[in-house]
Design a protein around this motif. Structure first.
Motif, PDB file in Angstrom:
ATOM      1  N   VAL A 126      -3.058   2.618  -9.649  1.00  0.00           N
ATOM      2  CA  VAL A 126      -3.573   3.990  -9.071  1.00  0.00           C
ATOM      3  C   VAL A 126      -4.924   3.767  -8.796  1.00  0.00           C
ATOM      4  N   LEU A 127      -5.967   3.278  -9.543  1.00  0.00           N
ATOM      5  CA  LEU A 127      -7.411   3.212  -9.036  1.00  0.00           C
ATOM      6  C   LEU A 127      -7.670   2.517  -7.717  1.00  0.00           C
ATOM      7  N   ARG A 128      -6.921   1.296  -7.628  1.00  0.00           N
ATOM      8  CA  ARG A 128      -7.038   0.475  -6.674  1.00  0.00           C
ATOM      9  C   ARG A 128      -6.405   1.204  -5.405  1.00  0.00           C
ATOM     10  N   HIS A 129      -5.459   2.017  -5.618  1.00  0.00           N
ATOM     11  CA  HIS A 129      -4.983   2.506  -4.078  1.00  0.00           C
ATOM     12  C   HIS A 129      -5.475   3.681  -3.774  1.00  0.00           C
ATOM     13  N   SER A 130      -6.076   4.527  -4.919  1.00  0.00           N
ATOM     14  CA  SER A 130      -6.366   5.698  -4.578  1.00  0.00           C
ATOM     15  C   SER A 130      -7.586   5.961  -3.621  1.00  0.00           C
ATOM     16  N   GLU A 131      -8.511   5.020  -3.646  1.00  0.00           N
ATOM     17  CA  GLU A 131      -9.719   5.224  -2.773  1.00  0.00           C
ATOM     18  C   GLU A 131      -9.360   5.197  -1.336  1.00  0.00           C
ATOM     19  N   PRO A 132      -8.429   4.263  -0.762  1.00  0.00           N
ATOM     20  CA  PRO A 132      -7.977   4.273   0.762  1.00  0.00           C
ATOM     21  C   PRO A 132      -7.101   5.369   1.062  1.00  0.00           C
ATOM     22  N   ILE A 133      -6.345   5.756  -0.074  1.00  0.00           N
ATOM     23  CA  ILE A 133      -5.345   7.053   0.011  1.00  0.00           C
ATOM     24  C   ILE A 133      -6.391   8.170   0.356  1.00  0.00           C
TER      25      ILE A 133
END
Length: 545
Positions: free
Chosen positions: A243-250
């Motif tokens: 979640v933390l890895r993909h949340s920034e580009p999302i």
């Protein structure tokens, strides 16, 4: 028209106005808690098993007859008059919608004909949710981690399709064939995006709800604790990291799409023949169609709020990080409680108090069964701790027996070891001197007894051995007898400190060896006793002679 005034008894207080209709919607759940809920569930399953079901009381009664034979509903629930009452009650709750009457050829048949029913839209959702609750497993729900990169890719696809639509509208007009195809692709991408996010968010909520219920338990077995630790330290950490890895580009892509939200919603609601475009809602106007996800501002606000927090309202990503931290902290506390000797252990006090309440309210026979089931003795009568005078009463049951005081450690935590730290052994010179003096006296008495046995070794029958000498002799006779395998074997035993040796020689039957003492004569049949004193094998303790 039905008279709704009959639903409220005369003199009842007026209920406050409910413009949202929440009371009517909550009434749809009434059949799940009614006494006849098994029949209502069977009826609702019948109506929701097919599309656009249109059933009458006779068809429902015929279907319920098989369920009654299988024992799924109570006897008599499949009778026609009972089924009519159940259908009318479901219609009053709003789960069923009365429709046309059954066809009739004559006026008499029309007066006896019954109403056919269809299921309401919200009732289908209620029944579907109830079936899901009845069938869902109680364990943890697996979270599909692959949905997060799919959501990120879906946002990128939506943004790319919007760019193509803008270029197509600028070149050939918004009604060109390519523009219509792009709008259809955009609708597919938005619908897929919101369905993926809804599935991921629901799985995360279910998983952490299970996690919270497990963390609150204090009776986890070691095997359960090991499995829970593995799940928490590996699986939960993977979810949080994803979640933390993909949340920034999302978050970046959501910010770009929110700036073009009006354009996006315009393309989703545009097109010839589209009568389902969102229109301003007016008071009292019924919405004819529920829009697909992603067609309203509220849908995009919810998706944005899941990943991006606002002042005073943290995002779900922040809540997920905080929940993971609390779960790991609680796991460490439980592991420390299970493996550590110190600390406060809540124990089984609550369970024991509940068991005591059951005993207090149980009948005598039920109390015996409860005692056997709780403690596994299976015979509560005639079993009790022996009293101090060692005179048990077989006729007295455990319920009327003597009360036994249980220590606080055993009662609250189930620990038999004494509480607190073990005190250090202090040095006591006076006590040590007294013990050494007592040991020296014991050695001197034993040496005197050995000397007495050595002097009387040739005439044991005529000797008058003292109590100490007889005790030493009986000790060696016991050891010598233990070395014999049969009556015809010899036996020998020696005292390593004093050097006294006792030999047993087998003699013919009838031969008796007598040993005299102040306590009486000792007779040994079939053996002859010989005594001798050799050099001691070990030096005497404390320098005793």
């Amino acid at each position: 028209m039905p008279n709704h005034a009959d639903d409220h008894p005369p003199g009842a207080a007026e209920q406050p106005a409910d413009p949202t209709g929440a009371a009517d919607r909550l009434r749809l759940y009434s059949y799940l808690t009614a006494p006849e809920r098994r029949t209502y569930l069977a009826v609702m399953r019948l109506f929701t098993s097919t599309l656009m079901a249109d059933l009458g009381a006779g068809e429902v009664a015929a279907a319920l007859a098989g369920a009654e034979r299988r024992g799924e509903i109570d006897p008599g629930e499949s009778r026609l008059e009972v089924v009519v009452d159940r259908l009318e009650q479901l219609a009053r709750w709003g789960n069923l919608v009365p429709g046309r009457r059954e066809p009739a050829a004559t006026i008499a048949e029309f007066t006896r004909s019954r109403v056919r029913y269809q299921v309401a839209k919200l009732a289908v959702r209620v029944q579907r949710d109830a079936e899901d609750v009845l069938e869902v497993a109680e364990g943890a729900r697996e979270v599909s981690r692959e949905l997060l990169p799919a959501i990120e890719q879906g946002l990128a696809d939506v943004e790319r399709t919007l760019d193509h639509l803008a270029a197509s509208a600028a070149g050939r007009g918004p009604q060109a064939a390519s523009a219509r195809g792009l709008r259809e692709r955009l609708a597919q991408q938005v619908t897929t995006l919101f369905l993926q996010h809804e599935e991921f968010a629901a799985a995360v909520r279910d998983f952490y709800a299970y996690l919270g219920s497990v963390i609150a338990r204090y009776d986890l077995a070691p095997a359960e604790m090991t499995g829970f630790k593995h799940m928490l330290l590996e699986y939960v950490e993977l979810i949080a990291k994803d979640v933390l890895r993909h949340s920034e580009p999302i978050v970046v892509r959501l910010g770009a799409l929110n700036r073009r939200r009006a354009e996006l919603l315009g393309h989703l609601g545009a097109g010839p023949g589209d009568d389902l475009a969102p229109r301003p809602a007016r008071l009292g106007q019924m919405e004819l169609m529920e829009r697909a996800p992603g067609r309203r501002d509220a849908d995009w606000d919810g998706l944005t709020g899941w990943f991006i927090g606002l002042p005073g309202r943290p995002s779900e990503v922040d809540a997920l990080r905080e929940a993971t931290s609390r779960a790991i902290t609680a796991l460490f506390a439980n592991v420390k409680r299970v493996t550590g000797a110190g600390g406060v252990d809540p124990g089984r006090r609550r369970d024991l108090l509940r068991l005591a309440a059951w005993f207090d309210s149980a009948e005598p026979e039920a109390a015996h069964d409860l005692y056997a089931a709780a403690f596994g003795l299976f015979s509560a009568r005639h079993l009790a701790l022996a009293p101090e005078d060692d005179s048990p009463d077989p006729a007295r049951t455990w319920a009327r027996g003597r009360r036994v005081d249980v220590e606080v450690n055993v009662r609250s935590r189930g620990e038999r070891a004494p509480g607190g730290q073990v005190p250090r052994v202090s040095d006591d010179p006076l006590g040590r001197a007294a013990l050494l003096e007592e040991e020296d006296r014991r050695h001197r008495r034993r040496a005197a007894a050995v000397g007495e046995l050595s002097a009387a070794g040739t005439d044991l029958a005529g000797a008058r051995l003292s109590g100490d000498a007889l005790e030493v002799l009986c000790e060696l006779l016991t050891l010598a007898g233990a070395t014999r395998d049969g009556p015809a074997d010899r036996g020998t035993a020696a005292d390593a400190v004093t050097g006294l040796t006792v030999e047993l020689e087998p003699r013919p039957a009838g031969r008796v060896t007598r040993i005299g003492s102040v306590l009486g004569d000792l007779e040994l049949h079939g053996v002859e006793v010989r005594l001798r004193v050799d050099d001691p094998l070990l030096p005497p303790a404390g320098g005793a002679p």
